[in-house]
Write a protein that holds these residues in place. Structure first.
Motif, PDB file in Angstrom:
ATOM      1  N   UNK A  60      12.116 -21.058 -10.848  1.00 34.91           N
ATOM      2  CA  UNK A  60      11.056 -20.087 -10.562  1.00 34.91           C
ATOM      3  C   UNK A  60       9.711 -20.618 -11.041  1.00 34.91           C
ATOM      4  N   UNK A  61       9.738 -21.240 -12.222  1.00 31.92           N
ATOM      5  CA  UNK A  61       8.499 -21.755 -12.774  1.00 31.92           C
ATOM      6  C   UNK A  61       7.886 -22.798 -11.864  1.00 31.92           C
ATOM      7  N   UNK A  62       8.693 -23.729 -11.403  1.00 28.47           N
ATOM      8  CA  UNK A  62       8.110 -24.779 -10.587  1.00 28.47           C
ATOM      9  C   UNK A  62       7.820 -24.257  -9.192  1.00 28.47           C
ATOM     10  N   UNK A  63       8.642 -23.332  -8.696  1.00 33.51           N
ATOM     11  CA  UNK A  63       8.371 -22.812  -7.355  1.00 33.51           C
ATOM     12  C   UNK A  63       7.059 -22.049  -7.329  1.00 33.51           C
ATOM     13  N   UNK A  64       6.746 -21.336  -8.411  1.00 31.60           N
ATOM     14  CA  UNK A  64       5.533 -20.525  -8.395  1.00 31.60           C
ATOM     15  C   UNK A  64       4.402 -21.132  -9.197  1.00 31.60           C
ATOM     16  N   UNK A  65       4.511 -22.400  -9.621  1.00 30.19           N
ATOM     17  CA  UNK A  65       3.537 -23.014 -10.529  1.00 30.19           C
ATOM     18  C   UNK A  65       3.189 -22.038 -11.653  1.00 30.19           C
ATOM     19  N   UNK A  66       4.204 -21.541 -12.351  1.00 26.09           N
ATOM     20  CA  UNK A  66       3.962 -20.521 -13.363  1.00 26.09           C
ATOM     21  C   UNK A  66       4.015 -21.124 -14.756  1.00 26.09           C
ATOM     22  N   UNK A  67       3.485 -20.376 -15.706  1.00 29.61           N
ATOM     23  CA  UNK A  67       3.641 -20.771 -17.102  1.00 29.61           C
ATOM     24  C   UNK A  67       5.082 -20.468 -17.514  1.00 29.61           C
ATOM     25  N   UNK A  68       5.481 -21.093 -18.629  1.00 30.46           N
ATOM     26  CA  UNK A  68       6.797 -20.856 -19.202  1.00 30.46           C
ATOM     27  C   UNK A  68       7.112 -19.370 -19.339  1.00 30.46           C
ATOM     28  N   UNK A  69       6.161 -18.677 -19.982  1.00 37.36           N
ATOM     29  CA  UNK A  69       6.326 -17.262 -20.270  1.00 37.36           C
ATOM     30  C   UNK A  69       6.587 -16.457 -19.017  1.00 37.36           C
TER      31      UNK A  69
END
Ligand SMILES: Nc1ncnc2c1ncn2[C@@H]1O[C@H](COP(=O)(O)OP(=O)(O)OP(=O)(O)O)[C@@H](O)[C@H]1O
Ligand SMILES: [Mg+2]
Lengths: 305, 426, 261
Positions: free
Chosen positions: B91-100
């Motif tokens: 999910x993090x890499x798919x959405x370019x999200x922060x860890x949190x």
């Protein structure tokens, strides 16, 4: 209390159910809007610490006043949420404990204290104490019209505050150093934002419960972020997704007996989020895959390697 | 080991409580062991996330016929834990999200899924929805198996097995874990299979979480994982000391928490978390080098030393100039002078105060530090003469003998920029 | 300002500035006076405290002692007149704002609380973008720019502040020679309008050609003055292979003692 509960338990779409659904939808919408800002500020989980300490406030408010109307309990919850955040600040200020551990400590100990108080209340069978545990996982069926109006009004105020200070919040979230250097009180603006998150977590309790209410401020904004590169659009989409998720969750829980609302709202939001992660233009998984494919060398060249 | 085993105070209720305490303490020890590594690797929130996220795994395994606490359910939960970590990364890499943000999305979603499954199936299987949140420690002693002529709760057996497994694994891989926790990049460069070590830690976390899940519930597992370890981190510095202290705190806190819950008729899981929290607060206040008390004392001691050194230096300078030292004005200054007299660094004389030989040596070192620093700043920091005094006033209290000698070597023969002599090292 | 008879107060004056992070001093007793508008370079090795010096002037880090003054007045009086371009690595390039949005942020200080930028601010922002040659990409998300373009966006934002003093922290980092020329051109333009431009810079060669005056910093002020006089081999040696280990050790000693404070 009990007549409304009976009414709402029936799957029929009474006037009451509709008003409650509208109130909860307003909460979902506002949580999406406020959460978008806290996502931009890179503090998506700040609400989690606040959420887990709310139970202490609910229990304490009941113990102190002997009343269990929603405004009283939510006021207690808000005080406790702010106290939890203050504890976080104190741990950060006075100890070597790092942020992640500090958050986990506040979550674990705050929730533990809440559970201890609630179980103590239940064990003593204090009059009117039944139903306090509905704050754990959310339960909208017992809300009255007045409760729903309260939730909607608080949500509207929160959204209004966000819209009023959007320029300032965006500046601080994007570049806090620059904001401070140009004289903006970064600490104050952050505090307002954190307080808004705490307020949303508290009014989100009836819809999602202490354990899952964080999801209301995290998931819709994450979904919205996939679709846009503009802050105003992000807020609109975050609010919309939160609203839709809340309505779906409330509707389903009204139909399925004994099912708490919180998990359903969260699953609805998660569905939107998964779809967004997959199909959003440009940022979505499919779009990126497509980009990668088109960036790859044509078949003829590939054979050369 | 516990009073139930030898026959001197067996009454049914006491035995029940003893088993419950023993089970909770075993689980707490396992959690503290794993939690120490999580805390030093800044993965505490992962512990929190896993506590929530293993729920659907447990629910599905129980629906498929597994008995809570059985190896099958454990395996399912550990698999779910690892799946969670993988999903979070995805999910993090798919959405370019922060860890949190990635963690926040995944664990709430999985927990929601678990609650829905459990609630939907509550009528069919033996899985109490409230147990998801705060465990069923009070019921653990009622589900027993016979070993010899002893009725041992199943919960205790599985907790003991988990603790044994984790302890063995920790001892076997301790060096690798420490190396990775300390500096993952260096470890990777040195050929440590960092990914496997981290994966092992995650699996261990999932295992401890599942053991804790049954006893204290999904949310309070995080208290067992993180709070004793964070407290231990404040109390001691070395990692293996941390583990031991964390385990001790966890066991003690669990026992006290259970007793408090018994006394006040409240949820044992909740009270255990509260007592662990109190232990953490105690560590914050009392920790030997970093605690609030130690810091307050250290600050006082430092202020006192500065005060004394300033008095000594003032008298020394006055002697050098041949004038009378300014009399101490404030109360604390007079107190300092009294103390210096008491410890034999000032001796009374007709005209007022004079330095004893010990006091003179000390004063000279302060003045020496002061003038050396002025000289150094004058040479190396482009400071005009009249700006030299304030920084030296501050630094003079911090230089040791070795430092003074180095500065002297660098300053060379130039001496004090105001033209005074620099006293020699004692 | 009491000495009304003598010359005007210096534009910027760092008076005996010492800065510490959690008790450990990283900048010792910097005394730096810039008397008149010019193009001023701050040069030193990594970790020398260059960013810290700028931040101390802007009130972003607390001072252990010393003061920073602008035209003889404290920062609070003249905040609007001081522009800032932070070091680039602190920026989240994925943030959902357009180039135009970022430049408009430069006008927020003058707008004050709650007022939104209007047509005047927009045309000012466009002007600034034009000045740095980025008017064509005004609507792009900032992550979709090259390194040199990104750097110029922040320059444009500073221009939109319409300040009289500019503090720029490594505006040339990761920028190719042509963009550097362009940025320096803009900075020189600011100077000729009578503004002071203070630039943290790494490249000694370009420093010698562009700056009027420089300061060499390595945990303390090594030398300052007209560029040609300061950039001598001796001074550079003292900056890049100097006394730092001593300062660092003393800093550690101070931190160890005052961790208790
Ligand atoms: N927020 C902070 N907390 C603790 N230490 C810091 C902090 N910021 C900087 N430092 C330390 O202060 C010293 C000076 O840092 P500073 O960023 O000012 O250096 P610099 O000259 O700008 O270096 P660079 O060329 O790498 O940008 C460094 O040793 C750095 O590690
Ligand atoms: Mg820097």
């Amino acid at each position: 209390m009990s007549p409304t509960a009976c009414l709402a338990a029936a799957p029929a779409l009474t006037h009451n159910t509709l008003v409650v659904a509208a109130g909860v939808a307003a909460v979902g919408c506002a949580a999406g809007v406020v959460g978008s800002l806290s996502l931009l500020r890179k503090r998506p989980l700040i609400g989690d610490a606040a959420a887990h300490t709310t139970l202490v406030g609910v229990a304490a408010a009941f113990l102190l006043t002997g009343r269990r109307d929603l405004p009283t309990l939510l006021t207690g919850a808000l005080v406790a949420a702010v106290a939890g955040l203050a504890a976080l600040v104190l741990v950060r200020r006075f100890t070597r404990t790092r942020d992640d551990a500090a958050t986990a400590i506040v979550i674990g100990v705050g929730f533990g204290l809440g559970i201890a108080l609630l179980s103590g209340i239940t064990a003593r069978g204090l009059p009117g104490s039944a139903g306090l545990e509905q704050f754990l996982l959310g339960h909208t069926a017992a809300l009255t019209v007045r409760d729903a109006v309260l939730l909607a009004v608080v949500s509207a105020v929160a959204v209004a505050v966000v819209l009023l200070g959007l320029k300032e919040a965006t500046l601080v979230a994007f570049d806090a150093d620059f904001a401070a250097a140009t004289g903006w009180p970064v600490g104050l603006i952050d505090q307002v934002l954190v307080t808004l998150v705490a307020v949303m977590v508290v009014v989100g309790l009836p819809a999602a419960g202490a354990v899952l209410v964080t999801a209301l401020v995290v998931i819709p904004p994450v979904a919205a972020r996939q679709w846009t590169d503009r802050v105003p659009t992000l807020l609109v989409l975050g609010g919309t997704f939160g609203l839709v998720a809340a309505i779906v969750g409330v509707a389903v829980s009204a139909v399925v007996p004994r099912m708490p609302t919180g998990p359903l709202v969260v699953l609805a939001a998660a569905t939107i989020c998964i779809v967004s992660l997959l199909i959003a233009p440009r940022r979505g998984w499919l779009a990126r895959r497509h980009q990668q494919v088109t960036l790859e060398p044509p078949p003829g060249m590939r054979r050369l390697r | 080991m516990n009073p139930v085993l030898d026959g001197w105070s067996i009454d049914g209720a006491t035995a029940m409580h003893a088993w419950a305490i023993a089970t909770a303490a075993t689980v707490a020890a396992a959690c503290a062991l794993v939690g120490t590594l999580l805390v030093v690797r800044r993965m505490s929130l992962l512990g929190d996330a896993l506590g929530h996220a293993v729920l659907p795994g447990i629910a599905v395994a129980v629906l498929a016929g597994g008995r809570p606490g059985s190896p099958f359910v454990f395996a399912a939960a550990v698999a779910t834990g690892l799946l969670t970590v993988w999903l979070t990364r995805l999910v993090r890499s798919a959405g370019s999200l922060s860890d949190d943000a990635g963690t926040g999305v995944v664990f709430t979603t999985l927990f929601a899924l678990g609650v829905v499954i459990v609630t939907a199936a509550a009528s069919r299987v033996d899985l109490d929805p409230s147990c998801m949140l705060y465990g069923i420690l009070e019921l653990v002693p009622f589900d027993t198996v016979s070993i010899g002529d002893l009725e041992v709760p199943r919960g205790f057996i599985s907790a003991a097995v988990v603790l044994g497994t984790l302890t063995t694994a920790a001892i076997a891989t301790w060096k690798l874990q420490v190396f990775t926790a300390f500096d993952a990049d260096a470890a990777r460069a040195a050929g440590v299979p960092v990914a496997a070590v981290t994966g092992g830690l995650l699996a261990a976390t999932a295992l401890a979480t599942v053991a804790g899940f049954e006893v204290v519930g999904a949310v309070l597992v995080v208290a067992m994982l993180v709070v004793p370890a964070a407290a231990a981190e404040l109390l001691v510095r070395r990692l293996h000391h941390m583990v031991l202290v964390a385990v001790a705190l966890a066991v003690v806190g669990t026992c006290l928490g259970y007793l408090a819950a018994w006394r006040w008729n409240a949820s044992a899981a909740g009270m255990i978390a509260v007592v662990l929290g109190l232990e953490y607060v105690a560590a914050v206040v009392l920790a030997a080098d970093d605690g609030l008390v130690a810091r307050g004392l250290g600050r006082l001691r430092y202020a006192w030393r500065v005060l004394c050194e300033d008095r000594l230096a003032a008298v020394w300078r006055a002697e050098e100039k041949g004038t009378a030292a300014t009399a101490p004005v404030s109360l604390v200054q007079r107190l300092a002078v009294g103390w210096l007299r008491l410890t034999g660094r000032f001796v009374g004389r007709a005209g007022g105060l004079a330095l004893s030989s010990a006091g003179r040596r000390e004063a000279e070192m302060v003045v020496r530090s002061h003038r050396l620093w002025e000289a150094w700043l004058g040479q190396h920091a482009q400071l005009p003469l009249d700006h030299l005094h304030p920084p030296a006033e501050w630094v003079e209290h911090h230089l040791g003998a070795a430092m003074r000698q180095r500065i002297e070597a660098e300053v060379g023969a130039a001496g004090d920029p105001h033209g005074s002599d620099i006293p020699p090292e004692a | 300002m009491a000495d009304a008879g003598s010359s005007a107060p210096p534009v910027v004056e760092f008076h005996d500035v010492t800065v510490a992070y959690s008790g450990r001093p990283v900048l010792w007793n910097v005394d730096l006076t810039i008397t008149e508008p010019c193009l001023f370079g701050i040069i030193g090795p990594n970790g020398a405290g260059k960013s810290t010096l700028l931040k101390s002037g802007l009130g972003l880090v607390p001072l252990v002692h010393g003061t920073a003054r602008f035209w003889g007045r404290p920062l609070a009086d003249v905040r609007r007149r001081v522009g800032y371009v932070p070091q680039r690595e602190t920026v989240d390039w994925d943030f959902p704002v357009s180039v135009m949005d970022v430049v408009l942020m430069g006008t927020y200080g003058r707008l004050g609380w709650f007022r939104r930028p209007g047509s005047r601010e927009r045309s000012l922002a466009r002007e600034c973008l034009d000045r740095v040659g980025l008017i064509d990409v005004a609507d792009r998300q900032i992550g979709r720019l090259s390194g040199g373009q990104q750097q110029r966006v922040f320059l444009a934002r500073a221009l939109a502040q319409e300040a009289d003093i500019y503090f720029l922290d490594e505006p040339m980092a990761g920028v190719d020679a042509r963009s550097q020329e362009q940025i320096f051109g803009v900075l020189a333009g600011l100077r000729s309008e009578g503004r002071l431009v203070v630039v943290v810079h790494h490249d000694l060669r370009t420093a010698a050609t562009w700056f009027d005056r420089v300061a060499l910093i390595d945990m303390r002020l090594v030398a300052t003055g007209p560029t040609a006089e300061v950039l001598t081999p001796d001074n550079l040696r003292r900056t890049y292979a100097g006394q730092v280990d001593l300062l660092q050790e003393i800093g550690q000693a101070v931190a160890a003692r005052s961790r208790t404070t």
